[in-house]
Each structure stands twice: as structure tokens, then as C-alpha cells.
Design an enzyme around this catalytic site. Sequence first.
Site, PDB file in Angstrom:
ATOM      1  N   ASP A 142      11.856  20.855   7.677  1.00 14.49           N
ATOM      2  CA  ASP A 142      10.416  20.903   7.359  1.00 14.49           C
ATOM      3  C   ASP A 142       9.707  19.543   7.322  1.00 14.49           C
ATOM      4  O   ASP A 142       8.923  19.275   6.400  1.00 14.49           O
ATOM      5  CB  ASP A 142      10.209  21.606   6.018  1.00 14.49           C
ATOM      6  CG  ASP A 142      10.654  23.058   6.025  1.00 14.49           C
ATOM      7  OD1 ASP A 142      11.178  23.522   7.044  1.00 14.49           O
ATOM      8  OD2 ASP A 142      10.486  23.727   4.993  1.00 14.49           O
ATOM      9  N   ASP A 145       8.440  25.436   8.117  1.00 14.60           N
ATOM     10  CA  ASP A 145       7.682  26.481   7.434  1.00 14.60           C
ATOM     11  C   ASP A 145       6.617  26.959   8.427  1.00 14.60           C
ATOM     12  O   ASP A 145       5.956  26.135   9.071  1.00 14.60           O
ATOM     13  CB  ASP A 145       7.001  25.905   6.187  1.00 14.60           C
ATOM     14  CG  ASP A 145       7.643  26.356   4.894  1.00 14.60           C
ATOM     15  OD1 ASP A 145       8.704  27.008   4.948  1.00 14.60           O
ATOM     16  OD2 ASP A 145       7.096  26.041   3.832  1.00 14.60           O
ATOM     17  N   HIS A 151       3.946  29.841   8.032  1.00 11.78           N
ATOM     18  CA  HIS A 151       3.419  30.945   7.242  1.00 11.78           C
ATOM     19  C   HIS A 151       2.209  31.628   7.879  1.00 11.78           C
ATOM     20  O   HIS A 151       1.364  30.953   8.487  1.00 11.78           O
ATOM     21  CB  HIS A 151       2.986  30.428   5.868  1.00 11.78           C
ATOM     22  CG  HIS A 151       4.093  29.895   5.026  1.00 11.78           C
ATOM     23  ND1 HIS A 151       5.253  30.588   4.806  1.00 11.78           N
ATOM     24  CD2 HIS A 151       4.206  28.735   4.323  1.00 11.78           C
ATOM     25  CE1 HIS A 151       6.038  29.877   4.005  1.00 11.78           C
ATOM     26  NE2 HIS A 151       5.423  28.752   3.708  1.00 11.78           N
ATOM     27  N   HIS A 157       0.111  34.578   3.133  1.00 18.82           N
ATOM     28  CA  HIS A 157       1.445  34.490   2.543  1.00 18.82           C
ATOM     29  C   HIS A 157       1.394  34.558   1.019  1.00 18.82           C
ATOM     30  O   HIS A 157       0.503  33.998   0.375  1.00 18.82           O
ATOM     31  CB  HIS A 157       2.136  33.197   2.978  1.00 18.82           C
ATOM     32  CG  HIS A 157       3.606  33.216   2.719  1.00 18.82           C
ATOM     33  ND1 HIS A 157       4.168  32.606   1.618  1.00 18.82           N
ATOM     34  CD2 HIS A 157       4.620  33.804   3.398  1.00 18.82           C
ATOM     35  CE1 HIS A 157       5.478  32.813   1.639  1.00 18.82           C
ATOM     36  NE2 HIS A 157       5.783  33.529   2.707  1.00 18.82           N
ATOM     37  N   SER A 189       3.041  33.141  -1.260  1.00 19.62           N
ATOM     38  CA  SER A 189       3.226  31.916  -2.048  1.00 19.62           C
ATOM     39  C   SER A 189       1.953  31.090  -2.180  1.00 19.62           C
ATOM     40  O   SER A 189       1.927  30.122  -2.935  1.00 19.62           O
ATOM     41  CB  SER A 189       4.308  31.038  -1.413  1.00 19.62           C
ATOM     42  OG  SER A 189       3.835  30.416  -0.233  1.00 19.62           O
ATOM     43  N   HIS A 209      -0.367  26.053   3.087  1.00 13.84           N
ATOM     44  CA  HIS A 209       0.344  25.009   3.818  1.00 13.84           C
ATOM     45  C   HIS A 209       1.103  25.603   5.003  1.00 13.84           C
ATOM     46  O   HIS A 209       1.524  26.753   4.972  1.00 13.84           O
ATOM     47  CB  HIS A 209       1.316  24.248   2.901  1.00 13.84           C
ATOM     48  CG  HIS A 209       2.417  25.109   2.349  1.00 13.84           C
ATOM     49  ND1 HIS A 209       2.230  25.902   1.230  1.00 13.84           N
ATOM     50  CD2 HIS A 209       3.692  25.309   2.750  1.00 13.84           C
ATOM     51  CE1 HIS A 209       3.354  26.558   0.963  1.00 13.84           C
ATOM     52  NE2 HIS A 209       4.262  26.207   1.875  1.00 13.84           N
ATOM     53  N   LYS A 265      10.530  29.556   9.743  1.00 16.00           N
ATOM     54  CA  LYS A 265      10.851  30.367   8.570  1.00 16.00           C
ATOM     55  C   LYS A 265       9.592  30.652   7.768  1.00 16.00           C
ATOM     56  O   LYS A 265       8.541  30.047   7.994  1.00 16.00           O
ATOM     57  CB  LYS A 265      11.886  29.656   7.697  1.00 16.00           C
ATOM     58  CG  LYS A 265      11.421  28.329   7.104  1.00 16.00           C
ATOM     59  CD  LYS A 265      12.570  27.628   6.412  1.00 16.00           C
ATOM     60  CE  LYS A 265      12.149  26.297   5.798  1.00 16.00           C
ATOM     61  NZ  LYS A 265      11.326  26.451   4.602  1.00 16.00           N
ATOM     62  N   GLU A 272       8.972  34.712  -0.469  1.00 12.37           N
ATOM     63  CA  GLU A 272       9.147  33.270  -0.369  1.00 12.37           C
ATOM     64  C   GLU A 272      10.431  33.014   0.414  1.00 12.37           C
ATOM     65  O   GLU A 272      11.370  33.822   0.376  1.00 12.37           O
ATOM     66  CB  GLU A 272       9.240  32.657  -1.768  1.00 12.37           C
ATOM     67  CG  GLU A 272       9.368  31.152  -1.804  1.00 12.37           C
ATOM     68  CD  GLU A 272       8.206  30.430  -1.164  1.00 12.37           C
ATOM     69  OE1 GLU A 272       8.233  30.284   0.077  1.00 12.37           O
ATOM     70  OE2 GLU A 272       7.282  30.014  -1.881  1.00 12.37           O
ATOM     71  N   ALA A 322      11.636  19.575   1.235  1.00 14.77           N
ATOM     72  CA  ALA A 322      11.703  18.604   0.148  1.00 14.77           C
ATOM     73  C   ALA A 322      13.053  18.756  -0.544  1.00 14.77           C
ATOM     74  O   ALA A 322      13.619  19.845  -0.596  1.00 14.77           O
ATOM     75  CB  ALA A 322      10.567  18.834  -0.855  1.00 14.77           C
ATOM     76  N   CYS A 381      13.174  23.137  -0.223  1.00 16.80           N
ATOM     77  CA  CYS A 381      13.731  23.692   1.007  1.00 16.80           C
ATOM     78  C   CYS A 381      15.048  23.039   1.416  1.00 16.80           C
ATOM     79  O   CYS A 381      15.937  23.721   1.934  1.00 16.80           O
ATOM     80  CB  CYS A 381      12.696  23.629   2.128  1.00 16.80           C
ATOM     81  SG  CYS A 381      11.268  24.692   1.778  1.00 16.80           S
TER      82      CYS A 381
END
Length: 226
Positions: A11, A51, A53, A57, A59, A96, A121, A128, A165, A169
Amino acid sequence: MAFKPALVVVDVQEDFCPPNGSLAVQEGRDIVPALNALLSLPFVIKIATKDFHPQDHISFASNHAPPNNKPFESMFTIANPHNPGETQETRLWPDHCVQGTKGAELLPELDVSQVHHIVEKGQDRRVEMYSAFADPFTSPNVTHSNLAQLLHEKGVTDVYIAGLAADYCVRFTALDARKEGFNTWVVGDATKAVDPASLPDVRKEYEKVGITIVGKDEAVQRLKDA
């Protein structure tokens, strides 16, 4: 068994990096030279994850009603859509890495020419997915990527993980790599954390399951010696 290492770069996207990322990790861009050094090595397979999304999403704090929709602060309980009795509590985030936006793009300074596969992903709006392998639900699992398949097809023995991070992740990708049976190494100086204060607890979690944190130079030397 022969040493067959893989590299997973997690990521390293615009939204996770200064100066303009909506969920920027402090000094997130600073790890790119270390990542590029790793990408130059003869890993059996080199994978970058993203990521990716949808706008709706679960999250994203923006998709929840006030007052419990404050990014970074509010928590939300997600139920397994296939088994409502299984739940996971997650933190809500700013929007994000939305599909089709600049924030979802890998950093231009990352040497993507060395990457064999890009794994996307977090595409299922209902769950999540910090790990690049699968969402956290197990009874049953809701969604998974093809990461495990790619690694097993190459006969990988060891997985080296770096990126963003360290406390989210990277952490959950490492834990799932270990569950998949790989010797798992996190390249500590090629990661950055959302909350650096959480890293001692992450290290304890790694120790319990046999994940080792190594330095970039140590990883480079082992690849050169192999």
C-alpha cells in the site's frame, strides 16, 4: 528446502503519504529508497498491494451517521454478511484509496517496473480488509485476494513484507502470511506506522507467532548470499 523468498510491498499509495494524502502516514514517502533497494533484489516474486475501495466502503467515516462518524476516532462494529454472529470492530477513516482517484495510485517514485504483480484489496464495500490476503472473518471468510495463490504457485518459502502502514496493513498481511505457512519477515526500516506508539505491541504479537523484524541491510545481505 531451498530458500525461495518473495517481497510484498504493501500500500505505498498517494493517500497514505504526505503531502496530500487523505490518510497520510508521517514520513510515508521516506521509505521509498529502501523499498526500491529491496525491489532491485532477485526475489522469486515481487508483489505490490493497493487498497482499492469503492466510494461507499464501510470503513469510511463519511458513510456513517453522526455523531459516531469521526475519522480516526469513531469505531464501528462490522458483522459478517454471511454470519451476523461473527463481528469485527474497526476504526473509521477518512475516504482513501478510492478506485479511479489519484489517491489510489502507487507513488510514482516507487520502481514499479520491478514488480511482477499488483494485488488490489478492500474492494468489497461490506468488510474491512487490512491484510492483503483476506478480510478478518473466518466463519466464513467473505473475500480474499489471489496473493496466497501467487506465492504458493512460485514455491515461496519466505515472505519479506514492507510498506504502509506498520501497525495496520503491514501487520495484518504479515500475520496472514505466517498463517499461510511462510517464514515471515517484516523489514522494519522500510515501514512507517500510523501510530508509532503501537509498535511495541505489534512486535509482541509478531513474537508470539514467529514473525521476525529485520533491517533492510540484513534482508539485502541474505538475498545476496542466497
